[in-house]
Enzyme design. Structure first.
Site, mmCIF file in Angstrom:
data_model
loop_
_atom_site.group_PDB
_atom_site.id
_atom_site.type_symbol
_atom_site.label_atom_id
_atom_site.label_comp_id
_atom_site.label_asym_id
_atom_site.label_seq_id
_atom_site.Cartn_x
_atom_site.Cartn_y
_atom_site.Cartn_z
ATOM 1 N N ASP A 182 0.571 -1.519 -0.003
ATOM 2 C CA ASP A 182 -0.033 0.051 -0.041
ATOM 3 C C ASP A 182 0.942 1.019 -0.188
ATOM 4 O O ASP A 182 1.788 1.132 0.971
ATOM 5 C CB ASP A 182 -0.410 -0.377 1.203
ATOM 6 C CG ASP A 182 -1.872 -1.255 1.359
ATOM 7 O OD1 ASP A 182 -2.021 -1.127 -0.005
ATOM 8 O OD2 ASP A 182 -2.774 -1.233 2.564
ATOM 9 N N ASP A 200 -15.135 -3.087 -1.270
ATOM 10 C CA ASP A 200 -14.947 -2.786 -0.110
ATOM 11 C C ASP A 200 -16.489 -2.267 0.676
ATOM 12 O O ASP A 200 -16.875 -1.913 0.483
ATOM 13 C CB ASP A 200 -13.999 -1.200 0.146
ATOM 14 C CG ASP A 200 -12.599 -1.677 -1.043
ATOM 15 O OD1 ASP A 200 -12.457 -2.827 -1.133
ATOM 16 O OD2 ASP A 200 -12.900 -0.388 -2.107
#
Length: 239
Positions: free
Chosen positions: A8, A129
């Site tokens: 990330d 998500d």
């Protein structure tokens, strides 16, 4: 089941968030390309990249770091975060990415997602998500009224390569993945489902693999913290 080590990206560094909170970022490596090489040297055959800044901005913000990773590593990589128009899709695929992940766009602009999925078969994934069963967008900052299953089923005939399902409450929390919800989604659609969020042990990976329907698992913090040994995990999963 394919294991995807996660990198990330925030401000050009490899970080991990806790439950998607940008204010709860921990920097694990200020050289993402070096981190990617370490994963590949350990045997990883895929990489999962996220442009966190891009997810909030709606456009790429960590392009230099992504390009450095692609230049340094011969394995395929997938990227999500800030990819919301065709020019950005084309840019990343031409730069060497194997797959782009569309999250916010999958909710807000399904015509666009279907268009690029047709243009680039098997190179477009949908990122779902969720908090509970409701989909969140724009870097997880906005909750929608759309359910996970409804969104996934809407793309059954679109030629999507995979669905990446993240339980936000589990992400970075080291509390185990939501195996039941992930398996239920995989049973509900024919698109391969990749689990994301919460993997904290080899046992978690065994549970996901034992479902027989989960196509892959993304692992982040557990690799950085040492809770999961990448070589052992790959051996467990048979690759």
């Amino acid at each position: 089941m394919i294991l995807y080590p996660a990198i990330d990206l925030k401000d050009g560094q490899a970080v991990r968030l806790l439950r998607g909170e940008m204010s709860a970022a921990t920097v694990f490596n200020d050289d993402p390309a070096a981190q990617a090489r370490a994963f590949v040297d350990a045997g990883a055959e895929w990489l999962h990249l996220v442009d966190l800044d891009g997810a909030f901005a709606g456009e790429p913000r960590n392009a230099r770091a992504v390009e450095a990773i692609l230049a340094a590593c011969p394995v395929p990589a997938q990227l999500g975060g800030g990819i919301r128009d065709r020019a950005t899709v084309e840019r990343w695929l031409s730069a060497g990415l194997r797959r782009v992940i569309l999250g916010t766009a999958a909710v807000e602009d399904p015509v666009f997602v279907r268009e690029v999925a047709r243009a680039y078969p098997r190179q477009v994934a949908v990122g779902i998500d969720a908090r509970g069963q409701k989909v969140a967008t724009r870097g997880w900052a906005e909750e929608t009224g759309t359910t996970v299953t409804d969104l996934a089923r809407a793309y059954e005939d679109a030629g999507i390569a995979a669905i990446i399902y993240t339980d936000i409450a589990r992400d970075g929390a080291m509390q185990g993945p939501n195996v039941e919800a992930t398996a239920a989604l995989a049973h509900a659609v024919s698109i391969p489902v990749i689990a994301s969020g919460g993997v904290s042990s080899l046992g978690d990976l065994e549970r996901l693999q034992a479902t027989g329907v989960v196509a892959g698992a993304i692992v982040g913090r557990a690799l950085y913290d040492g809770a999961v040994d990448l070589r052992a995990a790959l051996e467990l999963l048979g690759g």
